[in-house]
Design an enzyme around this catalytic site. Structure first.
Site, mmCIF file in Angstrom:
data_model
loop_
_atom_site.group_PDB
_atom_site.id
_atom_site.type_symbol
_atom_site.label_atom_id
_atom_site.label_comp_id
_atom_site.label_asym_id
_atom_site.label_seq_id
_atom_site.Cartn_x
_atom_site.Cartn_y
_atom_site.Cartn_z
ATOM 1 N N ALA B 81 -23.472 -59.011 29.627
ATOM 2 C CA ALA B 81 -22.571 -58.355 30.629
ATOM 3 C C ALA B 81 -21.537 -57.548 30.010
ATOM 4 O O ALA B 81 -20.718 -57.949 29.195
ATOM 5 C CB ALA B 81 -21.929 -59.340 31.356
ATOM 6 N N ASP B 82 -21.563 -56.215 30.086
ATOM 7 C CA ASP B 82 -20.547 -55.245 29.656
ATOM 8 C C ASP B 82 -19.385 -55.328 30.895
ATOM 9 O O ASP B 82 -19.606 -56.111 32.050
ATOM 10 C CB ASP B 82 -20.796 -53.940 29.345
ATOM 11 C CG ASP B 82 -21.796 -53.121 30.371
ATOM 12 O OD1 ASP B 82 -22.347 -52.221 30.141
ATOM 13 O OD2 ASP B 82 -21.332 -53.469 31.653
ATOM 14 N N SER B 83 -18.490 -54.386 31.018
ATOM 15 C CA SER B 83 -17.441 -54.580 31.837
ATOM 16 C C SER B 83 -18.031 -54.273 33.277
ATOM 17 O O SER B 83 -17.218 -54.495 34.268
ATOM 18 C CB SER B 83 -16.064 -53.676 31.536
ATOM 19 O OG SER B 83 -16.755 -52.323 31.007
#
Lengths: 300, 128
Positions: B81-83
């Site tokens: 998961a990125d931001s």
């Protein structure tokens, strides 16, 4: 099979070749370095990269689930270590010997050795990565934040619903006014990367600057306006938005160092290099690999 | 999980329960998320169920196979998961649990347990 692979497996049985050294950026310059993970295929090379990292960073890389995530995490650590090492601060800086720390807000910084007569340079850096691109921005003195994203990135949620929840009213209005859904998606991604880059440049963590407390205005040039001083465009920060290789957006946010006459901002002087550390470096600024799509940028 | 086979790019043995010593480069905030005002709706959820539901939302956002092992310890970043994903996951959790999470909290959630704990606190407020 890539002909490079055979040479690499011969060469990397021993030590890695030296990194091409580079001069530190001047006060007015920004250096952008990037790696394309899909172009780094050699298993022996990736093992060598792993050997550059201290144990806790190897653990961190291995903590990611799956080869692809581990690879981009590895390349991110490799890129930041090898990039800073190239500037040859303190003469023989080995990427292995670099130490990092976090400031009080959690932003990563270099922890330079304290030695008599050694004055650490005010080198600033910031990294960003997706599975398809790893990038590192470097400046001297100027706080920097960068964010990269694939142009085609799709949100699971409806863009306007997302924007209403997390962006400012002005930004929602801007997105809402775009009739074409493909263009709207791209504008959303551009806005997202610019907002990320700003918060990362500030270096105080996302909690200190929630996305709905500042507006990015990108009509003529790009500027940030914080909600607590709406009439006052925050002149301390300047932005660049680039399209890289036709496939990615790269947003750069810099602390403004100097202005030209009448308080006008000078353009960002950018040097961009694509790299596979220890293998090849390619100056790409001024080519169609790096296209300025927002902000005032001069490419060198 | 990465396999330690000859074709794997990482020859080192992967850890089964990774302990991340250095936080993910892109996660800066260590502050405990603040609470959002509760809505008037009664629904109390037990802890293991909460973690399970959070895991389901996470897997859906990150398009992970259903059988992927996701526990309380699992870090969003380690799962990929990125931001942007993290914020979307929080939106999904708001829908799933009918709660409202403060904007700054969304970015400071690092693990599945963080999310479950926050949800439990918000839901507990509703039950009180």
């Amino acid at each position: 099979m890539n002909p490079h692979y055979c040479c690499l497996s011969r060469n990397f049985s021993a030590a890695l070749p030296p990194l091409l050294p580079v001069q530190l950026p001047s006060r007015m310059e920004t250096h952008l370095w990037y790696v394309v993970p899909d172009e780094v295929k050699s298993a022996p090379l990736l093992s060598k990269y792993m050997e550059l990292l201290p144990q806790y960073e190897r653990d961190h890389v291995l903590g990611f689930r799956g080869d692809q995530l581990q690879k981009s995490a590895l390349l991110a650590r490799t890129l930041v270590r090898t990039t800073i090492a190239r500037y040859q601060v303190d003469d023989h800086l080995d990427p292995r010997s670099l130490r990092f720390k976090r400031n009080i807000h959690g932003k990563p910084e270099v922890e330079w050795e304290t030695k008599d007569g050694f004055c650490p340079p005010p080198l600033q850096f910031n990294i960003s990565h997706t599975s398809s691109l790893v990038a590192c921005g470097v400046t001297m003195n100027s706080l920097i934040g960068i964010d990269v994203e694939e142009k085609r990135r799709r949100t699971k949620n409806n863009i306007l619903a997302f924007a209403k929840r997390y962006f400012t009213a002005h930004e929602v209005e801007h997105l809402n006014a775009i009739p074409d859904s493909e263009l709207q998606q791209q504008e959303f991604i551009k806005l997202w990367t610019l907002k990320e880059a700003y918060v990362k440049a500030l270096g105080k963590g996302f909690s200190s600057s929630p996305f709905n407390t500042f507006t990015i205005r990108a009509s003529s040039g790009i500027a940030v306006e914080t909600l607590d001083s709406p009439q006052n465009l925050t002149n301390n920060w300047q932005f660049a938005l680039l399209e890289l290789m036709g496939s990615h957006y790269v947003a750069i946010c810099l602390e403004r160092q100097e202005t030209g006459g009448a308080g006008k901002a000078l353009p960002i002087k950018l040097t961009a290099r694509k790299t596979i550390p220890f293998v090849e470096d390619e100056l790409v600024s001024g080519t169609n690999a790096v296209v300025t799509i927002g902000g005032s940028v001069t490419q060198f | 999980m990465a396999a330690a086979s000859a074709s794997s790019f990482i020859p080192l043995k992967p850890r089964p329960t990774p302990r991340v010593k250095l936080g993910a480069p892109q996660s800066f905030s260590f502050r405990r998320p603040a609470l959002a005002p509760a809505r008037l709706r009664i629904s109390c959820v037990a802890k293991p169920e909460t973690v399970e539901k959070v895991a389901k939302v996470v897997k859906k956002q990150l398009a992970l196979p259903a059988e992927t092992l996701v526990t309380g310890d699992s870090k969003f970043a380690a799962l990929g998961a990125d931001s942007l994903d993290t914020v979307e996951i929080v939106m999904g959790l708001e829908e799933e649990f009918d709660i409202s999470v403060e904007e700054d909290s969304a970015q400071s959630i690092a693990t599945v347990q963080d999310a479950a704990d926050l949800i439990e606190e918000l839901v507990r407020k509703k039950c009180a």
